[in-house]
Scaffold this motif. Structure first.
Motif, PDB file in Angstrom:
ATOM      1  N   ALA A   1      -8.642   4.027   0.417  1.00 29.51           N
ATOM      2  CA  ALA A   1      -7.548   4.127  -0.547  1.00 29.51           C
ATOM      3  C   ALA A   1      -7.691   5.374  -1.412  1.00 29.51           C
ATOM      4  O   ALA A   1      -6.712   6.092  -1.664  1.00 29.51           O
ATOM      5  CB  ALA A   1      -7.507   2.876  -1.422  1.00 29.51           C
ATOM      6  N   ALA A   2      -8.910   5.673  -1.870  1.00 30.43           N
ATOM      7  CA  ALA A   2      -9.134   6.857  -2.700  1.00 30.43           C
ATOM      8  C   ALA A   2      -8.791   8.123  -1.936  1.00 30.43           C
ATOM      9  O   ALA A   2      -8.162   9.056  -2.481  1.00 30.43           O
ATOM     10  CB  ALA A   2     -10.583   6.898  -3.178  1.00 30.43           C
TER      11      ALA A   2
ATOM     12  N   CYS B   1     -11.945   0.546  -0.348  1.00 29.04           N
ATOM     13  CA  CYS B   1     -11.853   1.327  -1.584  1.00 29.04           C
ATOM     14  C   CYS B   1     -11.894   2.813  -1.273  1.00 29.04           C
ATOM     15  O   CYS B   1     -11.110   3.604  -1.820  1.00 29.04           O
ATOM     16  CB  CYS B   1     -13.002   0.953  -2.525  1.00 29.04           C
ATOM     17  SG  CYS B   1     -13.171  -0.814  -2.880  1.00 29.04           S
TER      18      CYS B   1
ATOM     19  N   PHE C   1     -15.920   3.239  -7.236  1.00 28.65           N
ATOM     20  CA  PHE C   1     -15.602   1.891  -6.774  1.00 28.65           C
ATOM     21  C   PHE C   1     -16.855   1.031  -6.768  1.00 28.65           C
ATOM     22  O   PHE C   1     -17.984   1.522  -6.701  1.00 28.65           O
ATOM     23  CB  PHE C   1     -14.897   1.889  -5.412  1.00 28.65           C
ATOM     24  CG  PHE C   1     -15.717   2.321  -4.226  1.00 28.65           C
ATOM     25  CD1 PHE C   1     -16.588   1.451  -3.588  1.00 28.65           C
ATOM     26  CD2 PHE C   1     -15.579   3.602  -3.713  1.00 28.65           C
ATOM     27  CE1 PHE C   1     -17.318   1.838  -2.476  1.00 28.65           C
ATOM     28  CE2 PHE C   1     -16.299   4.009  -2.590  1.00 28.65           C
ATOM     29  CZ  PHE C   1     -17.172   3.125  -1.976  1.00 28.65           C
TER      30      PHE C   1
ATOM     31  N   PHE D   1      -9.540   7.598  -9.973  1.00 21.29           N
ATOM     32  CA  PHE D   1      -9.288   6.404  -9.164  1.00 21.29           C
ATOM     33  C   PHE D   1     -10.472   5.467  -9.351  1.00 21.29           C
ATOM     34  O   PHE D   1     -11.626   5.896  -9.301  1.00 21.29           O
ATOM     35  CB  PHE D   1      -9.167   6.820  -7.697  1.00 21.29           C
ATOM     36  CG  PHE D   1      -9.135   5.672  -6.707  1.00 21.29           C
ATOM     37  CD1 PHE D   1      -7.938   5.263  -6.146  1.00 21.29           C
ATOM     38  CD2 PHE D   1     -10.308   5.036  -6.299  1.00 21.29           C
ATOM     39  CE1 PHE D   1      -7.907   4.225  -5.214  1.00 21.29           C
ATOM     40  CE2 PHE D   1     -10.290   4.001  -5.376  1.00 21.29           C
ATOM     41  CZ  PHE D   1      -9.075   3.597  -4.837  1.00 21.29           C
ATOM     42  N   THR D   2     -10.200   4.200  -9.573  1.00 24.30           N
ATOM     43  CA  THR D   2     -11.281   3.216  -9.613  1.00 24.30           C
ATOM     44  C   THR D   2     -10.836   1.950  -8.892  1.00 24.30           C
ATOM     45  O   THR D   2      -9.643   1.618  -8.882  1.00 24.30           O
ATOM     46  CB  THR D   2     -11.719   2.906 -11.053  1.00 24.30           C
ATOM     47  OG1 THR D   2     -12.850   2.036 -11.021  1.00 24.30           O
ATOM     48  CG2 THR D   2     -10.608   2.239 -11.850  1.00 24.30           C
ATOM     49  N   SER D   3     -11.784   1.260  -8.298  1.00 18.60           N
ATOM     50  CA  SER D   3     -11.429   0.120  -7.460  1.00 18.60           C
ATOM     51  C   SER D   3     -12.586  -0.868  -7.404  1.00 18.60           C
ATOM     52  O   SER D   3     -13.755  -0.489  -7.565  1.00 18.60           O
ATOM     53  CB  SER D   3     -11.088   0.619  -6.049  1.00 18.60           C
ATOM     54  OG  SER D   3     -10.767  -0.442  -5.189  1.00 18.60           O
TER      55      SER D   3
ATOM     56  N   SER E   1      -8.966  -4.848  -6.621  1.00 18.39           N
ATOM     57  CA  SER E   1      -8.044  -4.116  -7.478  1.00 18.39           C
ATOM     58  C   SER E   1      -8.190  -2.614  -7.292  1.00 18.39           C
ATOM     59  O   SER E   1      -9.225  -2.117  -6.834  1.00 18.39           O
ATOM     60  CB  SER E   1      -8.303  -4.461  -8.951  1.00 18.39           C
ATOM     61  OG  SER E   1      -9.573  -3.964  -9.355  1.00 18.39           O
ATOM     62  N   ILE E   2      -7.123  -1.897  -7.662  1.00 14.86           N
ATOM     63  CA  ILE E   2      -7.108  -0.441  -7.713  1.00 14.86           C
ATOM     64  C   ILE E   2      -6.462  -0.043  -9.030  1.00 14.86           C
ATOM     65  O   ILE E   2      -5.447  -0.614  -9.438  1.00 14.86           O
ATOM     66  CB  ILE E   2      -6.298   0.166  -6.550  1.00 14.86           C
ATOM     67  CG1 ILE E   2      -7.007  -0.053  -5.210  1.00 14.86           C
ATOM     68  CG2 ILE E   2      -6.043   1.663  -6.771  1.00 14.86           C
ATOM     69  CD1 ILE E   2      -6.161   0.333  -4.004  1.00 14.86           C
TER      70      ILE E   2
ATOM     71  N   ASP F   1      -3.071  -4.925  -8.114  1.00  9.33           N
ATOM     72  CA  ASP F   1      -3.936  -6.090  -8.253  1.00  9.33           C
ATOM     73  C   ASP F   1      -3.099  -7.344  -8.009  1.00  9.33           C
ATOM     74  O   ASP F   1      -2.222  -7.639  -8.818  1.00  9.33           O
ATOM     75  CB  ASP F   1      -4.560  -6.112  -9.652  1.00  9.33           C
ATOM     76  CG  ASP F   1      -5.617  -7.212  -9.822  1.00  9.33           C
ATOM     77  OD1 ASP F   1      -5.795  -8.005  -8.893  1.00  9.33           O
ATOM     78  OD2 ASP F   1      -6.243  -7.250 -10.893  1.00  9.33           O
TER      79      ASP F   1
ATOM     80  N   THR G   1       0.834  -1.200   0.000  1.00 11.96           N
ATOM     81  CA  THR G   1       0.000   0.000   0.000  1.00 11.96           C
ATOM     82  C   THR G   1       0.867   1.248   0.000  1.00 11.96           C
ATOM     83  O   THR G   1       0.601   2.223  -0.712  1.00 11.96           O
ATOM     84  CB  THR G   1      -0.927  -0.009   1.226  1.00 11.96           C
ATOM     85  OG1 THR G   1      -1.759  -1.169   1.165  1.00 11.96           O
ATOM     86  CG2 THR G   1      -1.786   1.236   1.277  1.00 11.96           C
TER      87      THR G   1
ATOM     88  N   ALA H   1      -5.070  -6.099  -4.277  1.00 14.56           N
ATOM     89  CA  ALA H   1      -4.938  -4.816  -3.607  1.00 14.56           C
ATOM     90  C   ALA H   1      -5.346  -4.812  -2.142  1.00 14.56           C
ATOM     91  O   ALA H   1      -4.897  -3.926  -1.407  1.00 14.56           O
ATOM     92  CB  ALA H   1      -5.785  -3.762  -4.342  1.00 14.56           C
TER      93      ALA H   1
END
Length: 356
Positions: free
Chosen positions: A184-185, A181, A230, A150-152, A241-242, A254, A132, A256
């Motif tokens: 993390a964003a 998610c 997300f 950002f996508t997750s 995944s991110i 990935d 991370t 994540a």
């Protein structure tokens, strides 16, 4: 040596927390607090834990000098009560995510922590995990330019009978795995979201989803016209995944999120692709060792109650957006200092566990 009471002897305690303690070198289990005496007895024998305590004996335990800290792995609806009681007794608390089930509960926990000499840490195990940090440092150092999107995803098939499927405990994929998610964003953008939209799905006829939604798809706006999305689910194939799209490249993490995964990062920029496989570590050993270090050195933990409350504000707004089908705007909040490599703790995966 920090002495812990494990409050709640369910799956996460059995699978992850209890096996991890012995590896830390600065922590040990002193007591298991459980409403299932036979389960607790077997776990105590397996992990050599001296004390078994019923929930009726919790207040006596935290009033004693036999423990220094508690780990709370109870259903979400019970987090606030057991946390506040421990803090008022002067015990340090590590509480699982989400912090609570309402802002009022979360704010009461924050107030109890501030009134106490004890620390309250939200159990964000990935904050102490090297992969991370590798992702965050790659973004901070400009390896993909400025992050703009950002996508997750984080989803899997949940099993019927799990308390996380109960609405009364604020169950569901959003507070259980969507929080990863979201967190993390927030740290990728080093900012708090200012608006959210969400849509939920609940397949008819599936007995797991009579009280909660199976899946949610979420869109968030961050300051600077940066966007995040997300998908979280208790009814999908396993996905964790991110993907971060920057002004000059992209980064993919990935796997994540899961604690039994070895995280793997791919960076695509300047016409090149770089793959960085991270060493698999025991997330819970790292988290426990870090919190015990904080207690021993009297340095407040990074993932404190305010960090948990920041996610709570957004999670509740997402819940509101999914129910109302409206855009929900949030008051602007300052982003507190992000994670730094000083809090990384790396221990090899543990293998000694008993699942009942």
């Amino acid at each position: 040596m920090i002495r812990y009471a494990v409050v709640g002897a369910g799956w996460i305690s059995q699978e992850a927390f209890m096996p991890a303690v012995a590896a830390t070198g600065n922590s040990r289990m002193q007591a298991i607090v459980s409403g299932s005496p036979d389960v607790a007895r077997r776990l105590a024998e397996f992990h050599c834990v001296p004390e078994l305590v019923a929930y009726s004996g919790y207040d006596e335990l935290i009033a004693s000098d036999r423990i220094d800290a508690v780990y709370i792995a109870l259903p979400n609806s019970m987090h606030a009560d057991y946390t506040i009681r421990a803090l008022r007794a002067g015990k340090h608390v590590m509480v699982e995510k989400p912090l609570a089930t309402s802002l009022a509960e979360g704010e009461a926990m924050v107030a109890a922590a501030k009134a106490s000499s004890a620390f309250l840490m939200t159990a964000y195990r990935l904050h102490n995990e090297p992969g991370t940090h590798g992702m965050i440092e790659a973004v901070r150092s400009g390896q993909i330019g400025e992050p703009v999107f950002f996508t997750s995803t984080f989803g899997f098939q949940s099993q019927l009978g799990n308390h996380r499927l109960n609405a009364s405990h604020w169950g569901g994929a959003l507070p259980d795995v969507g929080v990863y998610c979201l967190n993390a964003a927030r740290h990728v953008f080093a900012a708090e979201p200012i608006a959210v939209q969400a849509m939920a799905s609940r397949p008819p006829g599936d007995p797991r989803f009579t009280e909660i939604d199976a899946s949610l798809a979420v869109t968030l706006r961050f300051p600077g016209d940066r966007l995040a999305q997300f998908f979280c689910s208790f009814g999908s194939g396993t996905s964790e995944s991110i993907r971060i799209v920057g002004s000059s490249g992209e980064l993919i993490l990935d796997p994540a999120f899961k604690f039994d995964s070895a995280l793997r990062m791919t960076i695509r920029a300047d016409g090149k692709e770089t793959v960085v496989p991270f060493q698999q570590v025991d997330h819970f050993s790292g988290q426990i060792a870090y919190f015990s270090d904080c207690i021993l050195t009297r340095n407040p933990p990074e993932a404190d109650c305010e960090e948990g409350l920041a996610d709570m504000r957004a999670l509740l707004a997402i819940d509101d957006a999914a129910r109302s089908c409206n855009t929900v705007r949030l008051d602007r909040q300052p982003f507190r200092a992000g994670i730094t490599t000083s809090i990384v703790r790396s221990f090899p995966p543990t293998s000694k566990r008993l699942l009942i």
